[in-house]
Structures are given as C-alpha cells and as structure tokens.
Motif scaffolding. Structure first.
Motif, PDB file in Angstrom:
ATOM      1  N   VAL A   1      40.269  45.350  34.911  1.00  0.00           N
ATOM      2  CA  VAL A   1      40.644  44.506  36.046  1.00  0.00           C
ATOM      3  C   VAL A   1      42.054  44.874  36.522  1.00  0.00           C
ATOM      4  O   VAL A   1      42.301  45.061  37.720  1.00  0.00           O
ATOM      5  CB  VAL A   1      40.573  43.013  35.669  1.00  0.00           C
ATOM      6  CG1 VAL A   1      41.139  42.148  36.797  1.00  0.00           C
ATOM      7  CG2 VAL A   1      39.129  42.607  35.387  1.00  0.00           C
TER       8      VAL A   1
ATOM      9  N   ARG B   1      43.344  46.884  40.056  1.00  0.00           N
ATOM     10  CA  ARG B   1      44.336  46.294  40.958  1.00  0.00           C
ATOM     11  C   ARG B   1      45.497  47.259  41.230  1.00  0.00           C
ATOM     12  O   ARG B   1      45.899  47.462  42.380  1.00  0.00           O
ATOM     13  CB  ARG B   1      44.884  44.991  40.373  1.00  0.00           C
ATOM     14  CG  ARG B   1      45.985  44.332  41.200  1.00  0.00           C
ATOM     15  CD  ARG B   1      45.471  43.878  42.548  1.00  0.00           C
ATOM     16  NE  ARG B   1      46.550  43.604  43.490  1.00  0.00           N
ATOM     17  CZ  ARG B   1      46.358  43.153  44.727  1.00  0.00           C
ATOM     18  NH1 ARG B   1      45.126  42.932  45.156  1.00  0.00           N
ATOM     19  NH2 ARG B   1      47.366  42.957  45.542  1.00  0.00           N
TER      20      ARG B   1
ATOM     21  N   PRO C   1      40.705  43.105  42.652  1.00  0.00           N
ATOM     22  CA  PRO C   1      40.941  41.692  42.351  1.00  0.00           C
ATOM     23  C   PRO C   1      42.232  41.210  43.003  1.00  0.00           C
ATOM     24  O   PRO C   1      43.094  42.014  43.376  1.00  0.00           O
ATOM     25  CB  PRO C   1      41.042  41.668  40.826  1.00  0.00           C
ATOM     26  CG  PRO C   1      41.479  43.052  40.462  1.00  0.00           C
ATOM     27  CD  PRO C   1      40.823  43.953  41.463  1.00  0.00           C
ATOM     28  N   THR C   2      42.355  39.904  43.122  1.00  0.00           N
ATOM     29  CA  THR C   2      43.567  39.340  43.692  1.00  0.00           C
ATOM     30  C   THR C   2      44.732  39.506  42.721  1.00  0.00           C
ATOM     31  O   THR C   2      44.538  39.814  41.538  1.00  0.00           O
ATOM     32  CB  THR C   2      43.370  37.856  44.015  1.00  0.00           C
ATOM     33  OG1 THR C   2      43.144  37.148  42.782  1.00  0.00           O
ATOM     34  CG2 THR C   2      42.185  37.654  44.950  1.00  0.00           C
TER      35      THR C   2
ATOM     36  N   GLN D   1      44.313  37.066  39.843  1.00  0.00           N
ATOM     37  CA  GLN D   1      43.326  37.511  38.864  1.00  0.00           C
ATOM     38  C   GLN D   1      43.888  38.630  37.992  1.00  0.00           C
ATOM     39  O   GLN D   1      43.638  38.672  36.787  1.00  0.00           O
ATOM     40  CB  GLN D   1      42.063  37.984  39.587  1.00  0.00           C
ATOM     41  CG  GLN D   1      41.235  36.870  40.195  1.00  0.00           C
ATOM     42  CD  GLN D   1      40.063  37.411  40.990  1.00  0.00           C
ATOM     43  OE1 GLN D   1      40.154  38.464  41.631  1.00  0.00           O
ATOM     44  NE2 GLN D   1      38.952  36.692  40.968  1.00  0.00           N
TER      45      GLN D   1
ATOM     46  N   SER E   1      44.322  38.421  33.974  1.00  0.00           N
ATOM     47  CA  SER E   1      43.725  39.441  33.115  1.00  0.00           C
ATOM     48  C   SER E   1      44.783  40.135  32.259  1.00  0.00           C
ATOM     49  O   SER E   1      44.523  40.483  31.099  1.00  0.00           O
ATOM     50  CB  SER E   1      42.978  40.475  33.957  1.00  0.00           C
ATOM     51  OG  SER E   1      41.771  39.946  34.443  1.00  0.00           O
TER      52      SER E   1
END
Length: 355
Positions: free
Chosen positions: A49, A53, A203-204, A207, A211
């Motif tokens: 994740v 990003r 992902p934002t 987030q 993570s």
C-alpha cells in the motif's frame, strides 16, 4: 482499511505481549507461530500500500530499511544477552541473509516469473550498481577478516572495525542517494508494465499513513515473536546436532519472510524490477546498516565480534556472486537462471547442516 490486515498486526502484538508476560507453553508457542505468519503477510500488504502511494523505488526501500532496522535490533539484543557465545551470530546472520537473498529470493523470483511470463526484463544499470556495491560490502565485512594479520583469524582490530563500519554506512548511503535521487530512472519499472496494480488508483495519504503505522506494528511483532520462538529454534538445532551457524540461518529466514513474499508476488505479477529492487536493496541494507550497529555495540561494550567466514562459506559466497554477475548480465531472465540460483541456495542449506 477495517479488514484482516488491520486486525492481524494488533493480534500478533497482543500475543507477543502475552508471551512476554507469561511463560509460554507449547499451545501458546504454536499460536505465536501462526501469528508470526499472519504478521508477515500483513506486513507485505501494508508495504505494498505504501509502495503504491510513494511509487518506485521508494516503496521497496521502505520495506527493506524497516525490516533491516528490526533485524539489527534482534541481533544486537541477542548479542547483549549471549555475550561471548554470540560472537559469531552477526556474521552468521548477515552471511545467511546475503545468501538467502542472492540465491533463494532472486532464484525464486526468476523461476516464478519465468514460469508465468516466459521471459522478463529489468533495468541492468540499477542491478549492476547494486550488485557491485554488494560485492564490495560483503568483501570488506565478511571476506577480508579471514586474511588480515593484525588480529586473530576472522577478527578485525578496533581501528579496522571502525573503518569497515564507516565504509559500509557510506557506501549504503551513496547507493540510496543514487537509487532515489541521482539515477532514480535506473530503478523504475518499464513504462509498458501491464500489471493491474500499476494502473490502479493509488491509496489516499491517510490510507498510506495508516498502512505505514500498521507496517511498523507488523514488523515489530514479527521480530518479537521470532525472538520468543528462538529458544525453541536453538533447542531444535541442538537436538539435531546441527552447527550453531544454523541459528543465524533461522533468524535470517524469519526476518526475510516479508521481503521474500513481496518480491515473489511482484515477480509473478510481471514486476521483476520491483523484485530486483527489493532483493538487492535488502541485501545491501542488511550489511550497510547491520555492520555499523554491531561494531558500535562490540566496541562500546567490549564484546567479541568474529566477522571472517570459514573457507567453505567463502567459496559459497564467491560462487553466488559469480553466478549473479553472469545470470543478471543481460537484463533478461528466464527459468534457467532461477534454477541455477535455487540449486546454489539448496547447496547453501545442505552444507550448513552437513559442513
């Protein structure tokens, strides 16, 4: 975010706390072993994740550095607890990590990727830079102590230890600068990558931060549970009559589980560049960060530290580097290269048990 990757790290951390508070019996140790596996899988999920990003190569660097820092903490804690009996533990663990990555992890990635995609490519400029740095670091840290004459066999003097520690840290820092700033394009995947994760919406920021926090919880749980399981590992090694170096192999295998899982998944998804970044970067971090830490602890606390490898291990290390230089020389891979690396990995494991 409220799914199994969220709950598993906290469950593993809770079981770690229980193992620290109470004397663990067989049932608790069995549950801790299952929690260790779950924490490994959760760590890989959250690392992916974060990686999605921030993009390559920063994503793989996050997992490599995080796991190496925890590996250093585990080695140092065992050095402090074991004293002279653990003089060779840092050497055995670092050597095992390098061999596991350069033969086992790389071989498994090449084999899995070749079976699923016939042939794969990666950036040769980045891989050659990483491999050159890895050979230099391993040579200074693990090979030369077996041949220097100022101290005993396999030993460095304090000044030699300081030189190797500074050299290792500087060389690793320069590699990170090259990987993330100066020549970042050497470590980027091909622009025509077809993996669905490459084109998925990132992902934002929230987030990614969640993570990242869960990744740290997972990694701490992995190493904490591995340390709790280490007495059982040592008892098993003693019961088998295997050499003490097997303990270092077991520690390296446990700590490298998240990186191995992530690298193999990337290769299966036709993202071999990410696999190479993670594997070679992890091997570099394993030496570049671990050597300065154990040298500092050894010098400040006057603990013995044996770094030089035995002749058998020297041959295995040099053979793995020679094969890596040949198999990764073209930037194109297939199942044959994977098979060669995995045979060397099997030889490393077998000769560790039957020296």
């Amino acid at each position: 975010m409220l799914s199994w990757p969220t709950y598993v790290p906290f469950t593993a951390a809770a079981l770690l706390g229980g193992a620290l508070l109470w004397t663990p019996g067989v049932p608790l140790m069995a549950v801790c072993a299952l929690a260790l596996i779950g924490a490994v899988i959760a760590a890989v999920h959250h690392a992916e994740v974060v990686a999605h990003r921030v993009g390559e190569p920063f994503g793989t660097l996050v997992l490599a550095v995080a796991i190496t820092v925890i590996e250093v903490a585990l080695i140092v804690s065992m050095m402090l607890a074991g004293g002279e009996d653990k003089a060779t533990l840092p050497r055995d663990t670092i050597f095992s990590a390098v061999m596991i990555i350069s033969t086992g992890v790389v071989g498994l990635c090449l084999l899995v990727g070749g079976l699923h995609h016939h042939e794969q490519t990666f950036q040769l400029d980045g891989a050659s830079s990483a491999l050159a740095a890895l050979v230099a670091l391993a040579g200074l840290s693990l090979v030369l102590p077996s041949f220097t004459t100022s101290a005993g066999v396999g030993l460095y003097t304090v000044s030699q230890l300081a030189f190797v520690a500074v050299s290792s840290l500087v060389l690793w820092a320069v590699f990170v600068f090259v990987q993330t700033v100066r020549h970042r394009d050497y470590f980027l995947p091909p622009t025509n990558a077809s993996d669905e994760d490459t084109h998925a919406a990132p992902p934002t920021v929230a987030q990614a931060w969640v993570s990242f926090g869960l990744l740290l919880v997972s990694l701490v749980s992995v190493v904490g549970l591995a340390k709790q399981l280490s007495p059982s590992i040592e008892s098993g090694v003693a019961a088998m009559g295997a050499p003490k170096a097997v303990i270092g192999i077991a520690i390296a295998l446990l700590v490298l589980l998240p990186e191995t899982w992530a690298a193999v998944r990337a290769a299966r998804a036709d993202r071999l560049q990410a696999s190479m970044n993670l594997a070679l970067g992890s091997a570099l971090a394993s030496i570049g960060l671990t050597i300065p830490a154990v040298v500092l602890v050894s010098v400040l606390l006057d603990l013995p530290l044996v770094l030089g490898l035995a002749p058998k291990d020297l041959v295995l290390l040099m053979l793995s580097f020679l094969v890596s230089t040949i198999t990764l020389a073209t930037g194109r891979t297939n199942v044959m290269q994977g098979a060669v690396h995995l045979v060397l990995f099997a030889a490393f494991l077998f000769l560790s048990l039957v020296p």
